[in-house]
Design a protein around this motif. Sequence first.
Motif, PDB file in Angstrom:
ATOM      1  N   ASN A   2      -3.646   0.853  -3.622  1.00 41.61           N
ATOM      2  CA  ASN A   2      -2.865  -0.188  -3.890  1.00 41.61           C
ATOM      3  C   ASN A   2      -1.335   0.151  -4.628  1.00 41.61           C
ATOM      4  OD1 ASN A   2      -2.033  -2.856  -5.630  1.00 41.61           O
ATOM      5  ND2 ASN A   2      -3.589  -3.660  -4.415  1.00 41.61           N
ATOM      6  N   ALA A   3      -0.154  -0.123  -4.240  1.00 41.14           N
ATOM      7  CA  ALA A   3       1.028   0.078  -4.558  1.00 41.14           C
ATOM      8  C   ALA A   3       1.374  -0.559  -6.277  1.00 41.14           C
ATOM      9  CB  ALA A   3       2.186  -0.451  -3.925  1.00 41.14           C
ATOM     10  N   ARG A   4       0.556  -1.720  -6.413  1.00 41.79           N
ATOM     11  CA  ARG A   4       0.741  -2.382  -7.580  1.00 41.79           C
ATOM     12  C   ARG A   4      -0.214  -1.796  -8.480  1.00 41.79           C
ATOM     13  NH1 ARG A   4      -1.354  -6.676 -10.243  1.00 41.79           N
ATOM     14  NH2 ARG A   4      -2.636  -6.950  -8.331  1.00 41.79           N
ATOM     15  N   THR A   5      -1.126  -1.719  -8.215  1.00 43.00           N
ATOM     16  CA  THR A   5      -2.272  -1.304  -9.409  1.00 43.00           C
ATOM     17  C   THR A   5      -2.701   0.195  -9.381  1.00 43.00           C
ATOM     18  OG1 THR A   5      -4.182  -1.504  -7.771  1.00 43.00           O
ATOM     19  CG2 THR A   5      -3.601  -3.596  -9.083  1.00 43.00           C
ATOM     20  N   GLY A   6      -2.654   0.759  -8.124  1.00 43.40           N
ATOM     21  CA  GLY A   6      -2.741   2.316  -8.098  1.00 43.40           C
ATOM     22  C   GLY A   6      -4.129   2.584  -7.650  1.00 43.40           C
ATOM     23  N   LYS A   7      -4.956   1.469  -7.551  1.00 45.87           N
ATOM     24  CA  LYS A   7      -6.502   1.752  -7.276  1.00 45.87           C
ATOM     25  C   LYS A   7      -6.597   2.006  -5.588  1.00 45.87           C
ATOM     26  CE  LYS A   7      -8.162  -1.475 -10.629  1.00 45.87           C
ATOM     27  NZ  LYS A   7      -8.936  -2.619 -11.074  1.00 45.87           N
ATOM     28  N   ARG A   8      -7.676   2.617  -5.550  1.00 43.01           N
ATOM     29  CA  ARG A   8      -7.872   2.867  -4.025  1.00 43.01           C
ATOM     30  C   ARG A   8      -8.224   1.765  -3.070  1.00 43.01           C
ATOM     31  NH1 ARG A   8     -12.315   7.388  -2.820  1.00 43.01           N
ATOM     32  NH2 ARG A   8     -10.931   8.696  -3.970  1.00 43.01           N
ATOM     33  N   ALA A   9      -7.623   1.588  -2.052  1.00 43.65           N
ATOM     34  CA  ALA A   9      -7.613   0.591  -1.085  1.00 43.65           C
ATOM     35  C   ALA A   9      -8.437   0.976   0.269  1.00 43.65           C
ATOM     36  CB  ALA A   9      -6.184   0.034  -0.725  1.00 43.65           C
ATOM     37  N   ALA A  10      -8.167   2.225   0.685  1.00 45.78           N
ATOM     38  CA  ALA A  10      -9.164   2.754   1.875  1.00 45.78           C
ATOM     39  C   ALA A  10      -8.996   4.127   1.713  1.00 45.78           C
ATOM     40  CB  ALA A  10      -8.556   2.362   3.157  1.00 45.78           C
ATOM     41  N   VAL A  11      -9.861   4.808   2.499  1.00 46.04           N
ATOM     42  CA  VAL A  11      -9.918   6.395   2.840  1.00 46.04           C
ATOM     43  C   VAL A  11     -10.110   6.617   4.322  1.00 46.04           C
ATOM     44  CG1 VAL A  11     -11.364   8.353   2.443  1.00 46.04           C
ATOM     45  CG2 VAL A  11     -11.342   6.685   0.657  1.00 46.04           C
ATOM     46  N   ILE A  12      -9.185   7.266   4.689  1.00 50.50           N
ATOM     47  CA  ILE A  12      -8.897   7.546   6.204  1.00 50.50           C
ATOM     48  C   ILE A  12      -8.880   9.111   6.485  1.00 50.50           C
ATOM     49  CG2 ILE A  12      -7.611   5.252   6.405  1.00 50.50           C
ATOM     50  CD1 ILE A  12      -4.939   7.030   6.663  1.00 50.50           C
ATOM     51  N   PRO A  13      -9.241   9.254   7.566  1.00 53.87           N
ATOM     52  CA  PRO A  13      -9.184  10.794   8.055  1.00 53.87           C
ATOM     53  C   PRO A  13      -7.763  11.290   8.326  1.00 53.87           C
ATOM     54  CG  PRO A  13      -9.961   9.474   9.852  1.00 53.87           C
ATOM     55  CD  PRO A  13      -9.782   8.480   8.669  1.00 53.87           C
ATOM     56  N   GLY A  14      -7.330  12.448   8.013  1.00 53.58           N
ATOM     57  CA  GLY A  14      -6.132  12.888   8.264  1.00 53.58           C
ATOM     58  C   GLY A  14      -5.762  13.811   7.523  1.00 53.58           C
ATOM     59  N   GLN A  15      -4.997  14.968   8.048  1.00 53.40           N
ATOM     60  CA  GLN A  15      -4.501  16.046   6.949  1.00 53.40           C
ATOM     61  C   GLN A  15      -3.482  15.951   6.175  1.00 53.40           C
ATOM     62  OE1 GLN A  15      -2.803  18.052  10.920  1.00 53.40           O
ATOM     63  NE2 GLN A  15      -4.100  19.429   9.586  1.00 53.40           N
ATOM     64  N   GLN A  16      -2.531  14.838   7.090  1.00 55.75           N
ATOM     65  CA  GLN A  16      -1.512  14.594   6.262  1.00 55.75           C
ATOM     66  C   GLN A  16      -0.790  13.238   6.680  1.00 55.75           C
ATOM     67  OE1 GLN A  16       2.127  17.286   6.356  1.00 55.75           O
ATOM     68  NE2 GLN A  16       3.158  16.244   4.733  1.00 55.75           N
ATOM     69  N   LEU A  17      -0.447  12.194   5.911  1.00 58.47           N
ATOM     70  CA  LEU A  17      -0.217  10.908   6.232  1.00 58.47           C
ATOM     71  C   LEU A  17       1.265  10.768   6.496  1.00 58.47           C
ATOM     72  CD1 LEU A  17      -2.406   9.025   4.001  1.00 58.47           C
ATOM     73  CD2 LEU A  17      -3.158  10.105   5.918  1.00 58.47           C
ATOM     74  N   LEU A  18       1.991  10.756   7.490  1.00 56.87           N
ATOM     75  CA  LEU A  18       3.219  10.852   7.914  1.00 56.87           C
ATOM     76  C   LEU A  18       4.084   9.615   7.711  1.00 56.87           C
ATOM     77  CD1 LEU A  18       3.420  13.092  10.810  1.00 56.87           C
ATOM     78  CD2 LEU A  18       3.045  13.620   8.465  1.00 56.87           C
ATOM     79  N   ALA A  19       3.724   8.518   8.295  1.00 52.90           N
ATOM     80  CA  ALA A  19       4.403   7.049   8.506  1.00 52.90           C
ATOM     81  C   ALA A  19       3.635   5.798   8.691  1.00 52.90           C
ATOM     82  CB  ALA A  19       5.439   7.480   9.691  1.00 52.90           C
ATOM     83  N   LEU A  37       0.802  -0.934   0.133  1.00 53.68           N
ATOM     84  CA  LEU A  37       0.056   0.181   0.127  1.00 53.68           C
ATOM     85  C   LEU A  37       0.763   1.230  -0.030  1.00 53.68           C
ATOM     86  CD1 LEU A  37      -2.659  -1.111   2.534  1.00 53.68           C
ATOM     87  CD2 LEU A  37      -3.051  -1.110   0.301  1.00 53.68           C
ATOM     88  N   VAL A  38       0.272   2.401  -0.456  1.00 49.28           N
ATOM     89  CA  VAL A  38       0.845   3.503  -0.413  1.00 49.28           C
ATOM     90  C   VAL A  38       0.009   4.699   0.175  1.00 49.28           C
ATOM     91  CG1 VAL A  38       2.701   2.949  -2.191  1.00 49.28           C
ATOM     92  CG2 VAL A  38       0.440   4.030  -2.883  1.00 49.28           C
ATOM     93  N   THR A  39       0.356   5.653   0.527  1.00 54.99           N
ATOM     94  CA  THR A  39      -0.519   6.799   0.797  1.00 54.99           C
ATOM     95  C   THR A  39      -0.691   7.722  -0.343  1.00 54.99           C
ATOM     96  OG1 THR A  39       1.629   8.185   1.296  1.00 54.99           O
ATOM     97  CG2 THR A  39       0.472   7.109   3.242  1.00 54.99           C
ATOM     98  N   GLY A  40      -1.861   8.200  -0.590  1.00 55.44           N
ATOM     99  CA  GLY A  40      -2.349   8.806  -1.614  1.00 55.44           C
ATOM    100  C   GLY A  40      -2.696  10.252  -1.371  1.00 55.44           C
ATOM    101  N   ASP A  41      -3.705  10.788  -2.361  1.00 55.27           N
ATOM    102  CA  ASP A  41      -3.919  12.352  -2.489  1.00 55.27           C
ATOM    103  C   ASP A  41      -5.351  12.532  -1.460  1.00 55.27           C
ATOM    104  OD1 ASP A  41      -3.847  14.816  -3.065  1.00 55.27           O
ATOM    105  OD2 ASP A  41      -4.341  14.445  -5.143  1.00 55.27           O
ATOM    106  N   PHE A  42      -5.349  13.844  -1.113  1.00 54.11           N
ATOM    107  CA  PHE A  42      -6.618  14.545  -0.431  1.00 54.11           C
ATOM    108  C   PHE A  42      -7.729  14.033  -1.287  1.00 54.11           C
ATOM    109  CE2 PHE A  42      -9.811  17.546  -0.222  1.00 54.11           C
ATOM    110  CZ  PHE A  42     -10.190  17.559   1.222  1.00 54.11           C
ATOM    111  N   VAL A  43      -8.984  13.497  -0.920  1.00 55.76           N
ATOM    112  CA  VAL A  43     -10.194  13.036  -1.679  1.00 55.76           C
ATOM    113  C   VAL A  43     -11.280  13.532  -1.337  1.00 55.76           C
ATOM    114  CG1 VAL A  43      -8.840  10.978  -2.610  1.00 55.76           C
ATOM    115  CG2 VAL A  43     -10.035  10.789  -0.688  1.00 55.76           C
ATOM    116  N   GLY A  44     -11.309  14.623  -0.213  1.00 60.09           N
ATOM    117  CA  GLY A  44     -12.699  14.855   0.437  1.00 60.09           C
ATOM    118  C   GLY A  44     -13.801  15.582  -0.443  1.00 60.09           C
TER     119      GLY A  44
END
Length: 408
Positions: free
Chosen positions: A330-347, A312-319
């Motif tokens: 998804n790191a391989r396909t680029g498709k969305r795997a989840a949406v989570i709260p947060g202004q910036q995804l750090l680690a 998995l990889v962190t993605g863009d803002f989608v609100g």
Amino acid sequence: MSMTPDPHARTAFKASSSVTRPAAESAERTQQLSRRRRARRLALAAVVAAVVVAGLAVSLARRGGGDAQAGPAGVTDVTNVSAHPGQSPPRQLIAAGRSAVSAYYTMKLVKLPNGNAIGTYEWRLLNTTTERYEKADWAWLDVAPGMRTAAVLERDLPVGRIGLLNLATGKVQRWIKVDRSVGSVQFSPDGKRLLATAYSLDPDGLFKDASYKLNGKSVPGPKQSRTGFYVIDVATGRADFADNPTKKNTEGMPVGGRQDFYWSRDGKLVWAPGKSETGKIYYGVTGKKTPAPDQEKRLPYPETVLSPDGKLVTGDFVGKGDEIVSEIRNARTGKRAAVIPGQQLLAWADDSHLIVWRCAPDRCSPGEGEFRNQLLLVGLDGKVTPLSGFRTANLHDESRWFPVLTRR
């Protein structure tokens, strides 16, 4: 709706090479977008009234509280969580899973009598014996994976030696001398090498004879002084230098100051910010320019953070509407795997939890409380656990702190 950029964050957050590094190590430039934010690292650059220590762009968190869109089911609880939601800045260890705040810093501008100025970093470094953060009078530092050793640089950058400090005792165990003075240092992902960027001037200096017009006023500006980088073997102290000076500016804007190099994710290459598909220019450890690695070429943004298992990889803002959230892909396909709260995804804390910045849900109005944010542990299932207290919403407050996140 337009959101106010944060002009005060360098790597904005400064995260260690073993997790993600921002901020960092350099100042971040803001790319302001309506209802969306993305951070980009650049140099500590200019000053206007106070510091224009380039800004970290941060998104609004989800307003109104509640869970984000649910992610994958069966997310297990993260281990080894150390949370202090009443502390900001933190006094005691903040950590979750594989990641910990090994240090944090604040920033301020120091004006000099000759019309020059300098941006300085004030550090708090984790004492691993007491698990408390202690003031550290270094100009620059980085913490190695495993959190036993920190590489430190003395004040008055650039300097001719790098210290290796024991985090349990707070003592420098030995010094590594270099022929060309350096202004930053970063551990490789495996902790066996150091990458040190060399400068002929203080990379955070702002100079009267490099002044330029900003909002109708003349302000001191940065100078080009980067000379190249060292790759240093930690065990032996062998330091190999690669010549790579700052490229000249062609866009009529001040350029120079801090323009550090960073390790690639696998530690085989180094990179610096630049115009390319990935937002990075890659070099071999001997300084030869090279194409971006396939894995990093596929990542959507320069600031993307890859999960420990690489899936998995962190993605863009989608609100949309009042719901302000970010995506996981998804790191391989680029498709969305989840949406989570947060202004910036750090680690990533583990394969299904992240450490993020998020502002107070009930005080997240643009231009008002969007930067009153705290560190959270967020699961792909939307579960939220506060890790720190809230930072002040005043972007010019010198107590505003930025964490260094390191793999434990």
